[in-house]
Motif scaffolding. Structure first.
Motif, PDB file in Angstrom:
ATOM      1  N   LYS A  48       0.852  -1.192   0.000  1.00 26.58           N
ATOM      2  CA  LYS A  48       0.000   0.000   0.000  1.00 26.58           C
ATOM      3  C   LYS A  48       0.886   1.238   0.000  1.00 26.58           C
ATOM      4  CE  LYS A  48      -3.747   2.222   2.494  1.00 26.58           C
ATOM      5  NZ  LYS A  48      -4.669   2.136   3.633  1.00 26.58           N
ATOM      6  N   ASN A  49       0.702   2.118  -0.998  1.00 21.90           N
ATOM      7  CA  ASN A  49       1.457   3.370  -1.068  1.00 21.90           C
ATOM      8  C   ASN A  49       0.698   4.498  -0.375  1.00 21.90           C
ATOM      9  OD1 ASN A  49       3.526   2.130  -2.463  1.00 21.90           O
ATOM     10  ND2 ASN A  49       2.656   2.616  -4.452  1.00 21.90           N
ATOM     11  N   ASP A  50      -0.600   4.582  -0.615  1.00 15.97           N
ATOM     12  CA  ASP A  50      -1.481   5.507   0.090  1.00 15.97           C
ATOM     13  C   ASP A  50      -2.898   4.950   0.004  1.00 15.97           C
ATOM     14  OD1 ASP A  50      -2.746   6.481  -2.314  1.00 15.97           O
ATOM     15  OD2 ASP A  50      -1.127   7.916  -2.587  1.00 15.97           O
ATOM     16  N   ASP A  51      -3.908   5.729   0.376  1.00 15.39           N
ATOM     17  CA  ASP A  51      -5.270   5.204   0.462  1.00 15.39           C
ATOM     18  C   ASP A  51      -5.774   4.551  -0.823  1.00 15.39           C
ATOM     19  OD1 ASP A  51      -5.545   5.864   3.105  1.00 15.39           O
ATOM     20  OD2 ASP A  51      -6.575   7.760   2.716  1.00 15.39           O
ATOM     21  N   ASN A  52      -5.401   5.072  -1.972  1.00 16.17           N
ATOM     22  CA  ASN A  52      -5.929   4.567  -3.237  1.00 16.17           C
ATOM     23  C   ASN A  52      -4.883   4.005  -4.182  1.00 16.17           C
ATOM     24  OD1 ASN A  52      -8.696   5.173  -2.721  1.00 16.17           O
ATOM     25  ND2 ASN A  52      -8.204   7.326  -3.047  1.00 16.17           N
ATOM     26  N   ASN A  53      -3.611   4.031  -3.813  1.00 16.16           N
ATOM     27  CA  ASN A  53      -2.545   3.566  -4.691  1.00 16.16           C
ATOM     28  C   ASN A  53      -1.790   2.412  -4.053  1.00 16.16           C
ATOM     29  OD1 ASN A  53      -2.627   5.519  -6.972  1.00 16.16           O
ATOM     30  ND2 ASN A  53      -2.408   6.954  -5.284  1.00 16.16           N
ATOM     31  N   ILE A  62       1.815  -0.454 -10.707  1.00 13.42           N
ATOM     32  CA  ILE A  62       1.016   0.412  -9.838  1.00 13.42           C
ATOM     33  C   ILE A  62      -0.461   0.142 -10.089  1.00 13.42           C
ATOM     34  CG2 ILE A  62       0.421   2.810  -9.276  1.00 13.42           C
ATOM     35  CD1 ILE A  62       3.243   1.948  -8.408  1.00 13.42           C
ATOM     36  N   LEU A  63      -1.226   0.009  -8.994  1.00 13.26           N
ATOM     37  CA  LEU A  63      -2.666  -0.221  -9.064  1.00 13.26           C
ATOM     38  C   LEU A  63      -3.381   0.935  -8.390  1.00 13.26           C
ATOM     39  CD1 LEU A  63      -2.754  -3.955  -7.905  1.00 13.26           C
ATOM     40  CD2 LEU A  63      -2.645  -3.087 -10.237  1.00 13.26           C
ATOM     41  N   VAL A  64      -4.529   1.319  -8.942  1.00  8.89           N
ATOM     42  CA  VAL A  64      -5.353   2.375  -8.362  1.00  8.89           C
ATOM     43  C   VAL A  64      -6.677   1.761  -7.951  1.00  8.89           C
ATOM     44  CG1 VAL A  64      -6.489   4.588  -8.770  1.00  8.89           C
ATOM     45  CG2 VAL A  64      -4.257   4.127  -9.787  1.00  8.89           C
TER      46      VAL A  64
END
Length: 73
Positions: A48-53, A62-64
């Motif tokens: 998890k990079n941030d809430d949506n990425n 990279i997934l959104v």
């Protein structure tokens, strides 16, 4: 302690492919803090990079996160 499935959602990559992501919680080795981990339905690890990425650990794709559907009542 085993990980417990607490959620699932869909995410897309830059080419539009849809991935089913599962969210798990388990207690850390010390037993006092919950740790959240993410995996694809097929077992690939996700960071998890941030809430949506998110990022596929093995390939770096990279997934959104897809927005949750809104249900009218």
């Amino acid at each position: 302690m085993a990980a417990v499935l607490v959620g699932q959602f869909h995410a897309r990559d830059a080419e539009g492919r849809v991935y089913s992501v599962h969210e798990f919680e388990n207690l850390e080795a010390t037993g006092d803090q919950l740790v959240t981990t993410y995996k694809l339905a097929i077992g690939d690890r996700v960071k998890k990079n941030d809430d949506n990425n998110f990022e596929l650990v093995q390939s770096g794709v990279i997934l959104v996160r897809e927005p949750s559907p809104i249900v009218a009542v």
